[in-house]
Design a protein around this motif. Structure first.
Motif, PDB file in Angstrom:
ATOM      1  N   PRO A 184       0.819  -1.223   0.000  1.00  0.00           N
ATOM      2  CA  PRO A 184       0.000   0.000   0.000  1.00  0.00           C
ATOM      3  C   PRO A 184       0.847   1.265   0.000  1.00  0.00           C
ATOM      4  O   PRO A 184       0.461   2.278  -0.593  1.00  0.00           O
ATOM      5  CB  PRO A 184      -0.815  -0.129   1.298  1.00  0.00           C
ATOM      6  N   LEU A 185       2.008   1.206   0.650  1.00  0.00           N
ATOM      7  CA  LEU A 185       2.923   2.349   0.661  1.00  0.00           C
ATOM      8  C   LEU A 185       3.483   2.588  -0.741  1.00  0.00           C
ATOM      9  O   LEU A 185       3.546   3.723  -1.214  1.00  0.00           O
ATOM     10  CB  LEU A 185       4.051   2.083   1.658  1.00  0.00           C
ATOM     11  N   VAL A 186       3.896   1.523  -1.411  1.00  0.00           N
ATOM     12  CA  VAL A 186       4.405   1.627  -2.779  1.00  0.00           C
ATOM     13  C   VAL A 186       3.352   2.245  -3.690  1.00  0.00           C
ATOM     14  O   VAL A 186       3.631   3.164  -4.474  1.00  0.00           O
ATOM     15  CB  VAL A 186       4.820   0.240  -3.309  1.00  0.00           C
ATOM     16  N   ALA A 187       2.120   1.742  -3.588  1.00  0.00           N
ATOM     17  CA  ALA A 187       1.057   2.193  -4.487  1.00  0.00           C
ATOM     18  C   ALA A 187       0.747   3.676  -4.319  1.00  0.00           C
ATOM     19  O   ALA A 187       0.252   4.312  -5.252  1.00  0.00           O
ATOM     20  CB  ALA A 187      -0.202   1.368  -4.247  1.00  0.00           C
ATOM     21  N   ARG A 188       1.054   4.238  -3.156  1.00  0.00           N
ATOM     22  CA  ARG A 188       0.746   5.637  -2.893  1.00  0.00           C
ATOM     23  C   ARG A 188       1.950   6.560  -3.076  1.00  0.00           C
ATOM     24  O   ARG A 188       1.838   7.776  -2.929  1.00  0.00           O
ATOM     25  CB  ARG A 188       0.178   5.781  -1.486  1.00  0.00           C
ATOM     26  N   ALA A 189       3.109   5.999  -3.393  1.00  0.00           N
ATOM     27  CA  ALA A 189       4.305   6.806  -3.617  1.00  0.00           C
ATOM     28  C   ALA A 189       4.220   7.555  -4.947  1.00  0.00           C
ATOM     29  O   ALA A 189       3.530   7.123  -5.880  1.00  0.00           O
ATOM     30  CB  ALA A 189       5.543   5.918  -3.588  1.00  0.00           C
ATOM     31  N   GLU A 190       4.941   8.656  -5.026  1.00  0.00           N
ATOM     32  CA  GLU A 190       5.013   9.401  -6.282  1.00  0.00           C
ATOM     33  C   GLU A 190       5.973   8.727  -7.254  1.00  0.00           C
ATOM     34  O   GLU A 190       5.778   8.776  -8.465  1.00  0.00           O
ATOM     35  CB  GLU A 190       5.479  10.832  -6.016  1.00  0.00           C
ATOM     36  N   TYR A 191       7.009   8.090  -6.722  1.00  0.00           N
ATOM     37  CA  TYR A 191       7.987   7.368  -7.532  1.00  0.00           C
ATOM     38  C   TYR A 191       8.766   6.424  -6.623  1.00  0.00           C
ATOM     39  O   TYR A 191       8.705   6.530  -5.381  1.00  0.00           O
ATOM     40  CB  TYR A 191       8.947   8.321  -8.251  1.00  0.00           C
ATOM     41  N   VAL A 192       9.506   5.515  -7.237  1.00  0.00           N
ATOM     42  CA  VAL A 192      10.319   4.554  -6.495  1.00  0.00           C
ATOM     43  C   VAL A 192      11.720   4.529  -7.094  1.00  0.00           C
ATOM     44  O   VAL A 192      11.880   4.537  -8.321  1.00  0.00           O
ATOM     45  CB  VAL A 192       9.700   3.137  -6.546  1.00  0.00           C
ATOM     46  N   VAL A 193      12.728   4.488  -6.231  1.00  0.00           N
ATOM     47  CA  VAL A 193      14.111   4.225  -6.631  1.00  0.00           C
ATOM     48  C   VAL A 193      14.516   2.925  -5.952  1.00  0.00           C
ATOM     49  O   VAL A 193      14.436   2.821  -4.718  1.00  0.00           O
ATOM     50  CB  VAL A 193      15.057   5.366  -6.215  1.00  0.00           C
ATOM     51  N   THR A 194      14.935   1.935  -6.721  1.00  0.00           N
ATOM     52  CA  THR A 194      15.189   0.622  -6.146  1.00  0.00           C
ATOM     53  C   THR A 194      16.266  -0.109  -6.924  1.00  0.00           C
ATOM     54  O   THR A 194      16.555   0.229  -8.077  1.00  0.00           O
ATOM     55  CB  THR A 194      13.896  -0.217  -6.126  1.00  0.00           C
ATOM     56  N   ASP A 195      16.866  -1.122  -6.300  1.00  0.00           N
ATOM     57  CA  ASP A 195      17.709  -2.064  -7.024  1.00  0.00           C
ATOM     58  C   ASP A 195      17.111  -3.465  -6.941  1.00  0.00           C
ATOM     59  O   ASP A 195      17.767  -4.445  -7.244  1.00  0.00           O
ATOM     60  CB  ASP A 195      19.151  -2.045  -6.512  1.00  0.00           C
ATOM     61  N   SER A 196      15.837  -3.549  -6.558  1.00  0.00           N
ATOM     62  CA  SER A 196      15.126  -4.819  -6.454  1.00  0.00           C
ATOM     63  C   SER A 196      14.416  -5.144  -7.757  1.00  0.00           C
ATOM     64  O   SER A 196      13.584  -4.356  -8.233  1.00  0.00           O
ATOM     65  CB  SER A 196      14.104  -4.747  -5.322  1.00  0.00           C
ATOM     66  N   GLY A 197      14.734  -6.311  -8.325  1.00  0.00           N
ATOM     67  CA  GLY A 197      14.035  -6.735  -9.538  1.00  0.00           C
ATOM     68  C   GLY A 197      12.556  -6.949  -9.299  1.00  0.00           C
ATOM     69  O   GLY A 197      11.714  -6.615 -10.143  1.00  0.00           O
ATOM     70  N   GLY A 198      12.212  -7.497  -8.120  1.00  0.00           N
ATOM     71  CA  GLY A 198      10.812  -7.732  -7.808  1.00  0.00           C
ATOM     72  C   GLY A 198      10.026  -6.441  -7.692  1.00  0.00           C
ATOM     73  O   GLY A 198       8.935  -6.310  -8.254  1.00  0.00           O
ATOM     74  N   LEU A 199      10.576  -5.464  -6.984  1.00  0.00           N
ATOM     75  CA  LEU A 199       9.871  -4.198  -6.804  1.00  0.00           C
ATOM     76  C   LEU A 199       9.767  -3.437  -8.118  1.00  0.00           C
ATOM     77  O   LEU A 199       8.752  -2.789  -8.381  1.00  0.00           O
ATOM     78  CB  LEU A 199      10.571  -3.354  -5.737  1.00  0.00           C
ATOM     79  N   SER A 200      10.785  -3.509  -8.961  1.00  0.00           N
ATOM     80  CA  SER A 200      10.687  -2.823 -10.259  1.00  0.00           C
ATOM     81  C   SER A 200       9.588  -3.443 -11.110  1.00  0.00           C
ATOM     82  O   SER A 200       8.883  -2.730 -11.839  1.00  0.00           O
ATOM     83  CB  SER A 200      12.028  -2.854 -10.985  1.00  0.00           C
ATOM     84  N   ALA A 201       9.407  -4.771 -11.024  1.00  0.00           N
ATOM     85  CA  ALA A 201       8.309  -5.425 -11.754  1.00  0.00           C
ATOM     86  C   ALA A 201       6.964  -4.953 -11.209  1.00  0.00           C
ATOM     87  O   ALA A 201       6.028  -4.681 -11.978  1.00  0.00           O
ATOM     88  CB  ALA A 201       8.438  -6.935 -11.639  1.00  0.00           C
TER      89      ALA A 201
END
Length: 370
Positions: free
Chosen positions: A282-299
């Protein structure tokens, strides 16, 4: 006539999350799958199992009383030896659990963790079972980046009998592989996401608008200059809009060792403990953007249409790249460019379009496994 038994050999919370929809799909067919756990992750396992309505593992391949999170590459050899030692010493018991009516049993592994090739090896060589690989066929094109994930995937592909590939690209990567290759059309993460994205936010004092960052992979945090550069860029960006940086114990220790704790504060660049999946999405879905090195989260960002910078040199899922998801090649200037342009990158949500777990379970049913 008794049905064959299906066992999952898993080791991380991410694997439990992504395999949960497949597990429940098999259960709905009247088969009770087993979970044999290698304990790469331990600390949050009970919470994740509860969140996803999964049972406690039937077998701990590292004895539960000895299990602890793998937090550095130096711990891997001892962990691997323990996993193989347990599998070998309990092989008769595990074989008996798999064989009920004489038809070939099945072991399923997932993704690209250390457990993926080890689970494939245990299933195929020690237990003489057929083996299926969920999220198979991803390739970055370099053994060294990301290491060890690319190597784990390639080893598993040589062992398994069934490859469940999340897109036509991965199917093509497996064109010379032995066994059955099935296009599931998407990553099973999309099925797991439906359980979580509309849940309540469980974080007090959350800014109205915020960016979200998770940087944890060994290939980044082991390179002090690159890790420092990324955090400093995020720190500067947080002056425009708060950024939550979700950090586990290894990242916090690295930040302390590098003397970077002063980059964080309670207003702009806010360090937060990692959260359980059903609380995190739910936190991800409400973010304006994401910076990550996780393949799962980028998907997951790709499926949500959420602007995402993948701060890695290479990615094994280039089909996700485009306007919404960008690869920085671990370059500071490309990360900064993403942060300057993310407002124009939000795309279409694909969450309701794909149902990869159904394809996997239907395939297993056609083959007589459930």
């Amino acid at each position: 006539m008794a049905l064959p038994v299906i066992s999952f050999i898993l080791g991380t919370t991410a694997e439990l999350i992504k395999i949960a929809p497949v597990y429940h799909g098999i259960l709905e067919r009247g088969v009770r799958p087993k979970i044999w756990f290698t304990a790469q992750h331990v600390d949050e396992v009970s919470d994740v199992l509860a969140d996803l309505n999964l049972p406690e593992p039937d077998v701990w391949l590292v004895p539960k009383e000895k299990a602890h999170n793998l937090e550095s590459p130096a711990q891997v050899p001892g962990w691997a030896a323990q996993v193989l030692r347990t599998a070998w010493s309990r092989r008769a018991e595990l074989k008996a659990a798999l064989v009920e009516d004489g038809r070939p049993p099945l072991v399923l592994v997932h993704g690209d963790t250390f457990t993926t090739p080890y689970g494939s090896l245990i299933g195929k060589r020690i237990l003489k079972s057929r083996v299926g690989h969920v999220e198979a066929g991803a390739r970055s094109g370099s053994i060294m980046s990301p290491l060890p994930e690319e190597l784990n995937r390639k080893i598993a592909a040589k062992i398994v009998d069934m490859h469940f590939a999340p897109s036509a690209r991965e199917v093509n990567n497996l064109r010379n592989a032995r066994g059955v290759v099935v296009d599931t059309e998407a990553n099973t993460a999309i099925d797991a996401m439906r359980l979580a994205i509309n849940g309540p936010l469980d974080l007090e004092g959350l800014p109205e608008k915020f960016g979200l960052a998770t940087l944890h992979r060994f290939e980044l945090v082991s390179r002090a200059d690159k890790y420092r550069e990324a955090l400093e860029i995020l720190r500067e960006q947080s002056k425009q809009m708060p950024i939550l940086y979700m950090a586990g114990a290894p990242e916090r220790e690295k930040i302390r060792a590098l003397g970077l704790a002063n980059l964080f504060d309670e207003k702009n660049f806010i360090i937060q403990p990692k959260m359980r999946y059903l609380k995190f999405l739910p936190l991800v879905a409400r973010a304006e953007y994401v910076v990550t090195d996780s393949g799962g989260l980028s998907a997951e960002c790709y499926y949500l249409g959420l602007p995402c910078a993948v701060h890695r040199e290479r990615t094994e899922t280039p089909q996700h790249l485009g306007e919404t998801v960008v690869l920085t090649e671990m370059r500071g200037d490309k990360l900064q460019n993403f942060l300057d342009t993310y407002q124009n990158r939000r795309g279409e949500s694909w969450v309701e379009k794909f149902h990869p777990s159904e394809i996997i379970v239907d395939t297993l049913a056609r083959l007589g496994y459930c």
